[in-house]
Scaffold this active site. Sequence first.
Site, PDB file in Angstrom:
ATOM      1  N   HIS A 258     -18.947  50.173  14.688  1.00 17.16           N
ATOM      2  CA  HIS A 258     -19.658  48.804  13.861  1.00 17.16           C
ATOM      3  C   HIS A 258     -20.802  48.791  12.800  1.00 17.16           C
ATOM      4  O   HIS A 258     -21.451  47.951  12.411  1.00 17.16           O
ATOM      5  CB  HIS A 258     -20.365  48.984  15.429  1.00 17.16           C
ATOM      6  CG  HIS A 258     -20.903  47.496  16.157  1.00 17.16           C
ATOM      7  ND1 HIS A 258     -21.871  47.086  15.513  1.00 17.16           N
ATOM      8  CD2 HIS A 258     -20.116  46.048  16.223  1.00 17.16           C
ATOM      9  CE1 HIS A 258     -22.069  45.455  16.255  1.00 17.16           C
ATOM     10  NE2 HIS A 258     -20.830  45.378  16.304  1.00 17.16           N
ATOM     11  N   LYS A 260     -22.079  47.935   9.218  1.00 17.41           N
ATOM     12  CA  LYS A 260     -21.755  47.081   8.333  1.00 17.41           C
ATOM     13  C   LYS A 260     -22.767  47.528   7.115  1.00 17.41           C
ATOM     14  O   LYS A 260     -24.153  46.942   6.769  1.00 17.41           O
ATOM     15  CB  LYS A 260     -21.969  45.802   8.844  1.00 17.41           C
ATOM     16  CG  LYS A 260     -21.128  45.175  10.431  1.00 17.41           C
ATOM     17  CD  LYS A 260     -21.326  44.331  11.263  1.00 17.41           C
ATOM     18  CE  LYS A 260     -20.766  43.155  11.933  1.00 17.41           C
ATOM     19  NZ  LYS A 260     -20.882  44.526  13.169  1.00 17.41           N
ATOM     20  N   HIS A 489     -25.849  36.011  14.824  1.00 19.40           N
ATOM     21  CA  HIS A 489     -25.202  37.446  15.001  1.00 19.40           C
ATOM     22  C   HIS A 489     -25.811  38.570  14.629  1.00 19.40           C
ATOM     23  O   HIS A 489     -25.830  39.696  15.606  1.00 19.40           O
ATOM     24  CB  HIS A 489     -23.897  37.042  14.112  1.00 19.40           C
ATOM     25  CG  HIS A 489     -22.781  38.660  14.181  1.00 19.40           C
ATOM     26  ND1 HIS A 489     -23.108  39.566  13.928  1.00 19.40           N
ATOM     27  CD2 HIS A 489     -22.040  38.320  15.627  1.00 19.40           C
ATOM     28  CE1 HIS A 489     -21.989  40.004  14.197  1.00 19.40           C
ATOM     29  NE2 HIS A 489     -21.283  39.377  15.622  1.00 19.40           N
TER      30      HIS A 489
END
Length: 606
Positions: A258, A260, A489
């Site tokens: 996950h 980034k 987000h």
Amino acid sequence: MHRTASSQRSDHGKWTLSSSDDEAEKCVNPSTSSSSSSVIRDESLPRYPCSDARKASQKRKLNPLKFKEAAHNKDVSPAKKLKSDKDDSGWCMSSSDEESKPLGKVKVKKEEQGPQETLQTASLKKTSSQRQTAQTHEKYKTPSDSRDAWDVLQTGEPFRFYLTKVNGIKPKYNAGALHIKDILSPLFGTLESSVQFNYCIDIPWLVKQYPEEYRKKPLLIIHGEKRESKARLHEAAHPYENVRLCQAKLDIAFGTHHTKMMLLLYKEGLRVVIHTSNLIHDDWHQKTQGIWLSPLYPRIAEGASISAGESATHFRADLMAYLASYNSPSLKEWMDIIKQHDLSETRVYLVGSTPGRYQGNDKEKWGHLRLRKILRENTSPIPGGENWPLIGQFSSIGSMGADNTKWLYSEFRESLRTLGTGVKPVGKTDPPLLLIYPSVDNVRTSLEGYPAGGSFPYSIQTAQKQPWLHSYFHRWKAETSGRSRAMPHIKTYTRVSPDSQELAWFLVTSANLSKAAWGSFEKKGTQMFIRSYELGVLFLPSAFGIDTGLYSVKRNIYSANEDCKNAFPVPFDLPLEHYGGKDRPWVWNIPYVNAPDTNGNIWCPK
């Protein structure tokens, strides 16, 4: 024939979920034939691996279901039938009283218009608005001239924390924001090679975000895909000879890659970017995301001590340890590159998670114990600080257990509440925990409408097991930054004073509210168990030379009048707004058919 309906009572009323055949019929587009509307063909699937929630969002964007057509159906929704007459505050998942409110207040000023006229007027205004937006925001879709790019960098000082540009809001609200094309712009450096770490990756789209002169430069992509989705990713990468793929090992069930992050090697130096966006169009279009952009790290002079390139926050050593956890030869090359650069100007702390079971000294290397360790060693107790609320913001929620004592309070909150090495307060001094998660109405009235909900994969199966959690929820609200309708987000965690004037610290990360991301104890607390890769950066006032040890809250993140040194740009409005009695959290895998979104559509995930 009706199958069983399931329901669950919480502090916000009663959920009722109907999976009947009758309700499924309301999720069919009447404008198409039954043979084509009930089945969505494979070409509607995203060309990149992603979650089921995002797949549903993509399907609905390509095959929307109009509310006005569903509204002509005089049959009462089975969910409505199941709602008790005595259940005034019923949390009927596909038809609450609040959801039934028309969008006239959002799109149309004349509230006395009928439903049909309201939708038509909204549609006309939307078309006109889209035309005007396309003209007004043209220069904000891609990097502007050099002055604009550098002005953006200056607005982020000293924290270098940015939000992403949003298409469809006023230009002034994008003035201090970045698009991925800005980050990859030649104005930030002459790119030689790069690495992209991410969860959801659209390779053709990603390549196009690089300036044309850099599109054939070496690009390494770190992903966590397996089997069929891995094959699709390799197929997407095949046309690009410069693209290499590296699979992160995920041997523990339900773990994800996950993280980034971007590593950008320039002719002039090295830059690290840690952010919250997937590498797909939707995440950089109309959502609020967070970015930390490092300084441009110069090469270490020949003959200089390697230790000279370390920062006071030990960022370089922690980044190297994180990359080493992949055990990848490809990343070993990048570890050597990092050693050759001076990262001493870094003022943030790295907070990461990697899959595994950790004991002894390793137990505090990752997850929420890593955050706890940094806070314990680098902060000091605040007079009265034991009452300062803890705020968490996230886009996905894992299983918390039967009540708040199972993990949320016993482990996670204990880490967030740490301030120095003082004795932990007990009893009435426990700090409140406030959680920001979009309500159904937040999603419905967003710029994207219901499809925005594909980025919030909270499932009904998980939600029904933990209705106690929803009493902590607060609505997404960001009016001061003009982003209330740009769904968040972004994932952030912070501690704020009761009067919302000061912050003790601020964390932006990829980690959602889950044990898989943050880790959980095993073997009576002697072992930390983590399933996923995550990465974020922690901003402590002391690292920025703030003598008080506290940030002031920068309420208007675009204001130039506030003290930039002490004021941190919080990406949501304070004080928070608690869910109302009829609010309920967005759950992606159930229908919402009794009120239109901003595009006049309903939501049917199947």
